[in-house]
Design a protein around this motif. Structure first.
Motif, PDB file in Angstrom:
ATOM      1  N   ALA A  28       0.850  -1.192   0.000  1.00 30.61           N
ATOM      2  CA  ALA A  28       0.000   0.000   0.000  1.00 30.61           C
ATOM      3  C   ALA A  28       0.882   1.237   0.000  1.00 30.61           C
ATOM      4  O   ALA A  28       0.712   2.145   0.808  1.00 30.61           O
ATOM      5  CB  ALA A  28      -0.924   0.001   1.224  1.00 30.61           C
ATOM      6  N   SER A  38      -1.787   3.565   2.375  1.00 31.30           N
ATOM      7  CA  SER A  38      -3.064   3.071   2.873  1.00 31.30           C
ATOM      8  C   SER A  38      -3.888   4.214   3.445  1.00 31.30           C
ATOM      9  O   SER A  38      -3.400   4.982   4.276  1.00 31.30           O
ATOM     10  CB  SER A  38      -2.850   2.012   3.958  1.00 31.30           C
ATOM     11  N   MET A  84      -5.379  -3.768   3.593  1.00 27.02           N
ATOM     12  CA  MET A  84      -5.545  -2.468   4.237  1.00 27.02           C
ATOM     13  C   MET A  84      -6.616  -2.536   5.319  1.00 27.02           C
ATOM     14  O   MET A  84      -7.498  -3.382   5.288  1.00 27.02           O
ATOM     15  CB  MET A  84      -5.887  -1.404   3.187  1.00 27.02           C
ATOM     16  N   GLU A  87      -4.164  -3.936   7.996  1.00 21.95           N
ATOM     17  CA  GLU A  87      -2.755  -3.532   7.985  1.00 21.95           C
ATOM     18  C   GLU A  87      -1.841  -4.724   8.241  1.00 21.95           C
ATOM     19  O   GLU A  87      -0.947  -4.688   9.100  1.00 21.95           O
ATOM     20  CB  GLU A  87      -2.506  -2.413   9.015  1.00 21.95           C
TER      21      GLU A  87
END
Length: 315
Positions: A28, A38, A84, A87
């Protein structure tokens, strides 16, 4: 990179096309891999993993394949991808992921997004394209200059200019990983218009987080039966001149197109939103160049506009 132009889609296509012991990673990051992109992380924060770690992995890859140094990590197919909101990094040796279920959500009355198919009664929403709509100048498309960091802030104000469909609060955490497809049964007042569809995450406070998007000009809506040169997980459009299909003003047609792939965890209590636009003024050319198209999106049993989402079954 999930939020770097079409990079993630390209990585997945190559991973699915070749059969050698390939290694791929989708993070990301911004394009230059120096900032975390992200939308669930602090804007412009450090990348995950650090840039040094990313380059070390690249060096190991070339040491193994070009210098012949033994490294078991590169002996079999491996796609590392970052989910995302959760995470967290994960790995797979196949794509689409095992356990993927394509769940259909339908556009419904009152701007709702529903898992229940529409009834036989007529239903439609009218939207006059607002050419002030934008995703800003720090989005997935602008980061490709190699300098601009990806920053998507609260999309709630931007959504005021769009046509939106929002689900009820989710009863459980829902992972969406893969390619979503939007299907619009739509009529336009003009022969050509750009369709933008955004997948968004709406939290309990009403904050709207951008997840991914898809875009298609109406003239390219023909879904081709030709064999594409690589695996395609969404409706295949050739973009060839001979396949161009201008709209007939007032005629309802189906326009189906894929969104850029993603991996995100939509938390329990959050809502899924599909936002429809006809412009992104800071990124894409205006289509049409003149005039203000009005779109009518049908949502009845015969014209079930909606979205298919690749949901991953979780234990």
């Amino acid at each position: 990179r999930w939020l770097d132009g079409t990079t993630a889609d390209t990585v997945i296509r190559r991973f699915m096309t070749f059969e050698n012991a390939r290694t791929a990673a989708i993070g990301a990051w911004s394009h230059n891999m120096q900032t975390h992109g992200s939308p669930y992380a602090k804007p412009k924060s450090d990348p995950d993993p650090a840039l040094e770690v990313q380059w070390q992995k690249c060096v190991r890859f070339f040491d193994h394949h070009l210098r012949g140094l033994a490294d078991a990590a590169f002996e079999k197919p491996c796609l590392s991808y970052f989910t995302m909101a959760e995470e967290r990094w994960k790995e797979t040796d196949v794509w689409p992921l095992p356990g993927t279920v394509m769940r259909r959500w339908y556009f419904a009355e009152g701007g709702a997004l529903s898992e229940d198919p529409p009834g036989s009664g007529a239903g439609a929403d009218t939207y006059e394209v607002d050419f002030e709509a934008t995703t800003g100048t720090s989005n997935r498309w602008h980061t490709q200059d190699g300098v601009t960091p990806v920053v998507y802030r609260d999309r709630a104000p931007a959504d005021q200019l769009l046509l939106t469909y929002t689900s009820p609060p989710l009863a459980e955490d829902t992972e969406i990983t893969g390619h979503a497809t939007v299907s619009l049964w739509v009529a336009s007042t003009h022969e050509d218009v750009a369709f933008f569809a955004y997948l968004e995450d709406v939290d309990e406070s009403g904050r709207v987080t951008y997840v991914t998007e898809g875009v298609l000009r109406a003239i390219h809506r023909k879904t081709s039966d030709a064999r594409p040169p690589y695996p395609v997980l969404v409706p295949y459009h050739t973009y060839l001149r001979e396949d161009a299909m201008p709209l007939v003003p007032g005629e309802t047609v189906e326009v189906s197109f894929g969104l850029q792939p993603t991996s995100v965890l939509i938390a329990k209590g959050h809502r899924i939103r599909i936002a429809i636009a006809g412009a992104d003024k800071d990124t894409f050319a205006r289509t049409p160049a003149e005039g203000a198209p009005t779109l009518t999106i049908e949502r009845d049993a015969a014209h079930p506009s909606g979205v298919w989402l690749p949901v991953i079954e979780r234990e």
